[in-house]
Design an enzyme around this catalytic site. Structure first.
Site, PDB file in Angstrom:
ATOM      1  N   HIS A   1       0.831  -1.334   0.025  1.00 43.62           N
ATOM      2  CA  HIS A   1      -0.084  -0.018  -0.047  1.00 43.62           C
ATOM      3  C   HIS A   1       0.812   1.286  -0.039  1.00 43.62           C
ATOM      4  O   HIS A   1       1.974   1.360   0.496  1.00 43.62           O
ATOM      5  CB  HIS A   1      -0.881  -0.064   1.033  1.00 43.62           C
ATOM      6  CG  HIS A   1      -0.547   0.169   2.709  1.00 43.62           C
ATOM      7  ND1 HIS A   1      -0.369   1.385   3.168  1.00 43.62           N
ATOM      8  CD2 HIS A   1      -0.084  -0.751   3.329  1.00 43.62           C
ATOM      9  CE1 HIS A   1       0.191   1.186   4.275  1.00 43.62           C
ATOM     10  NE2 HIS A   1       0.051  -0.225   4.658  1.00 43.62           N
TER      11      HIS A   1
ATOM     12  N   GLU B   1      -5.041   1.835   2.642  1.00 44.98           N
ATOM     13  CA  GLU B   1      -4.806   0.544   3.721  1.00 44.98           C
ATOM     14  C   GLU B   1      -5.391   1.163   4.743  1.00 44.98           C
ATOM     15  O   GLU B   1      -6.058   0.382   5.759  1.00 44.98           O
ATOM     16  CB  GLU B   1      -3.725  -0.036   3.500  1.00 44.98           C
ATOM     17  CG  GLU B   1      -3.539  -1.421   4.056  1.00 44.98           C
ATOM     18  CD  GLU B   1      -3.150  -1.300   5.621  1.00 44.98           C
ATOM     19  OE1 GLU B   1      -3.092  -2.342   6.081  1.00 44.98           O
ATOM     20  OE2 GLU B   1      -2.948  -0.251   6.093  1.00 44.98           O
ATOM     21  N   GLU B   2      -4.968   2.243   5.325  1.00 45.02           N
ATOM     22  CA  GLU B   2      -4.984   2.704   6.784  1.00 45.02           C
ATOM     23  C   GLU B   2      -6.493   3.039   7.045  1.00 45.02           C
ATOM     24  O   GLU B   2      -6.852   3.343   8.282  1.00 45.02           O
ATOM     25  CB  GLU B   2      -4.093   3.944   7.202  1.00 45.02           C
ATOM     26  CG  GLU B   2      -2.537   3.540   6.543  1.00 45.02           C
ATOM     27  CD  GLU B   2      -1.980   2.398   7.595  1.00 45.02           C
ATOM     28  OE1 GLU B   2      -2.493   1.988   8.683  1.00 45.02           O
ATOM     29  OE2 GLU B   2      -0.786   2.156   7.573  1.00 45.02           O
TER      30      GLU B   2
END
Lengths: 342, 339
Positions: free
Chosen positions: A65, A201-202
């Protein structure tokens, strides 16, 4: 590993979730001459395909990512201070006093009421995020609005140092993964493979979810940075993994039960090739594998991770030896998987 | 922006380890004075003006900053530290630091990632749990680092908007910068008095410099230059009226000399310069507390530069306040003080 200047460039670029443009630009410039095709999808993922010496027996997607944790501007107060919220998981204890960059250009610092003026309770208490603020030097809202807008991205100020043994930097999670992916793309592949550099992603694994739908792979390898808590006063069982002990794989984390066949293959490759490999010692964290392994009818998935201390803060730390071990294992496993050996 | 303040901030010396910053200041002061000395504690003393005058001003600013000291090195090479001065532990986890060992080693204050949170996010770390990771094998750490080595907290000095700068250590490089500017201004003028500039050590711990150096001189009056609090959120007391950029803060206190205060105020008026006021009910928390009672007593005033986020890496000052402070002190001395 060679070309650590590229790792530095990736780590010091600013790209919180939803604002990965500058990271994507660096990556595209690096890979465009080495891939057979690439596209940028609707969410901003890079999906690249590279032919190997042989046609792949199984379709493989290797993923990392591009985004990092940070903050987003939510308000500007009448006295010119910047209110913010977190983007991705950040412990409140690593925010006060930090230097940040707003919108990629404006310096700011997270303010703290001087301890001399606090009572005992206040002086040892970490305020809620909604009581924190960033000071850019403005005195009024009008003043601040000339430089900062609502919704602007805020990153920790970039720092990077390689002392020969270890690297301390912002955003190692997961620019180190992007770095390894780029190195794989630049190497000569035995079999065709897809490479995805994904967004967000986070904040919910959104990039990986749609990228895995588009690629429709049989197998996936996620290259991540995982939490190493091998520091003083943390009991051995809670340390998860250790730096200098090589690549990390786990049977399970908070999102995924990993593919046993891929794990076993990774273990035997590591043994045969003298690659340092360690298993996660507790169930912690989660990564893009969480959505990739559930994509369509299911994708056989493994995460190969780099042990990283102090994740999700201004400065994380990795050992260079671990970067080599993780990269070597990922390359070998990718070749076996795409070659149909599983 | 001018380089002086950034040059000063490059030299990081905690209390008891002021050698680097002291030598830098010594060289700067030598441009303006033929009589500059450093003593065994790294106090820097420069004499300007008429050395034989019968009236002596002392201008003091401390050159030390807060930080840590190494107390232990564990088997894995992690370094344990204790506080030197009032480090704000709410800002320390994951902080970039430099261990001033045989060579400078950059490190990180150990912390747990949010994935493994202990649930104590509301509470600042206790000093008993502060460890530093320099990312080197244990034998390298042990070969380079010694117990007692000093550790500074790093934040890259940076410009904010509106002529403001932020850095660790502005307490008290802001004050030192003002006095270096005073030295420059006075060196161009003919002064009838003797002016001693003291850049003093160890203010953040035991004020050793301020307690000892004035003993060697016959001093008629003194001005201490330090930083003080400017308004920021949750400050509801008198400091809520102190603003960055609105000029130096003159201190009123039962311990301080009222004639100097009044003359400084008149001088500011004459310069058509803003100044602000803080009221203490006794001790000022500066070197003045020690200088006023030196020998048979010294008439003393305190001038402070407004600062936000004191004792953190995020200290902020306004360069205009440094310039105004330097201008006020220079003019005050040229006007003869309270002789």
């Amino acid at each position: 590993m060679n070309n650590l200047d590229l790792l530095k460039k990736l780590c010091t670029a600013n790209g919180i979730s939803g604002d990965e443009d500058s990271v994507r630009e660096i990556i595209i410039n690096e890979i465009r001459d080495y891939v057979n095709e690439y596209k940028i999808d609707n969410l901003g993922n890079i999906i690249a395909f590279k032919k190997g010496r042989n046609k792949a027996v199984k379709r493989l997607m290797v993923s990392a990512h591009m985004d990092e944790v940070g903050f987003i501007v939510t308000d500007i107060t009448s006295d010119g201070l910047i209110k913010f919220d977190t983007v991705g998981g950040i412990d409140r204890r690593v925010i006060l006093g930090r230097s940040v960059l707003i919108g990629g250009k404006i310096n700011g610092v997270a303010g703290v009421k001087p301890t001399h003026l606090c009572d005992a309770d206040e002086g040892s208490k970490i305020p809620e995020i909604n009581s924190m603020y960033i000071d850019i030097g403005a005195d009024t809202k009008e003043d601040a609005e000339k430089f900062v807008s609502l919704g602007d991205s805020i990153t920790f100020e970039a720092m990077y140092e390689d002392n020969g043994y270890s690297i301390k930097s912002k955003a190692i999670d997961d620019r180190a993964g992007c770095f390894m992916l780029i190195q794989m793309i630049k190497s000569e592949l035995e079999y065709d493979a897809y490479f995805t550099f994904v967004v967000q992603e986070e904040v919910g694994l959104h990039g990986a979810k749609v990228a895995s739908y588009s690629v429709d792979p049989d197998f996936s390898i996620v290259l991540e940075s995982t939490t190493a808590a091998d520091i003083p006063e943390v009991s051995d069982s809670k340390q998860v993994c250790n730096v200098e002990n090589g690549a990390v794989i786990g049977y399970i984390d908070k999102r995924t039960l990993y593919d046993k066949g891929m794990i076993n293959r990774a273990v035997s490759l590591a043994e045969k090739n003298n690659i340092k490999l360690q298993f996660k010692r507790s169930v912690a964290g989660g990564n893009d594998a969480g959505v990739i392994h559930e994509s369509r009818e299911g994708v056989r998935t493994i995460a190969i991770s780099l042990p990283c201390r102090y994740l999700h803060s201004q400065l994380s730390l990795i050992y260079k030896s671990d970067l080599d071990e993780t990269y070597n294992l990922a390359c070998m496993l990718a070749s076996d998987v795409a070659g149909g050996k599983l | 922006m001018e380089e002086l303040i950034f040059d000063l901030l490059e030299h990081r010396g905690i209390s008891g380890d002021e050698g680097g910053i002291a030598r830098y200041c010594e060289n700067r002061l030598k441009i303006f004075s033929d009589n500059v000395k450093i003593n065994f504690n790294n106090n820097v003393v420069a004499v300007l003006g008429n050395e034989n005058a019968d009236y002596t001003f002392l201008l003091d600013a401390h050159i030390d900053r807060i930080g840590f000291i190494v107390t232990e090195i564990d088997d894995s090479g992690f370094i344990k530290v204790d506080k030197v001065g009032g480090v704000d532990l709410r800002t320390i986890l994951d902080a970039p630091v430099t261990v001033h060992a045989k060579e400078d080693l950059n490190g990180i204050v150990c912390c747990m990632p949010p994935h493994l949170s202990d649930g104590n996010e509301d509470k600042a770390v206790s000093i008993d749990n502060v460890w530093i990771d320099v990312g080197l094998p244990a034998e390298k750490v042990k070969g380079a680092v010694s117990l007692g080595d000093s550790v500074t907290i790093f934040s890259k000095p940076k410009e904010l908007i509106n002529n403001r700068i932020s850095s660790a250590g502005l307490d008290n490089m802001a004050g030192v910068c003002s006095l270096l500017k005073v030295a420059e201004k006075l060196s161009r003028k003919k002064i009838n008095s003797r002016v001693i500039i003291l850049l003093s050590c160890q203010e953040e711990t035991f004020a050793t410099g301020a307690k000892t150096v004035p003993f060697s001189y016959k001093i008629d009056e003194c001005i201490c230059v330090d930083v003080s609090f400017a308004s920021q959120p949750d400050i509801n007391d008198q400091y809520s009226r102190i603003k960055l950029g609105e000029g130096p803060i003159l201190c009123v206190s039962p311990n301080l000399n009222k004639d100097i205060f009044n003359k400084l105020k008149t001088t500011a008026d004459k310069l058509n310069q803003d100044c602000q006021f803080e009221i203490c009910n006794g001790r000022t928390g500066t070197n003045a507390d020690h200088i006023v009672v030196n020998k048979s007593g010294i008439k003393t005033a305190v001038i402070s530069i407004p600062e936000k986020n004191m004792h953190t890496q995020a200290e902020i000052i306004d360069m205009n306040d440094i310039d105004k402070t330097a201008e006020l002190i220079s003019e005050y001395i040229l006007c003869g003080g309270v002789k």
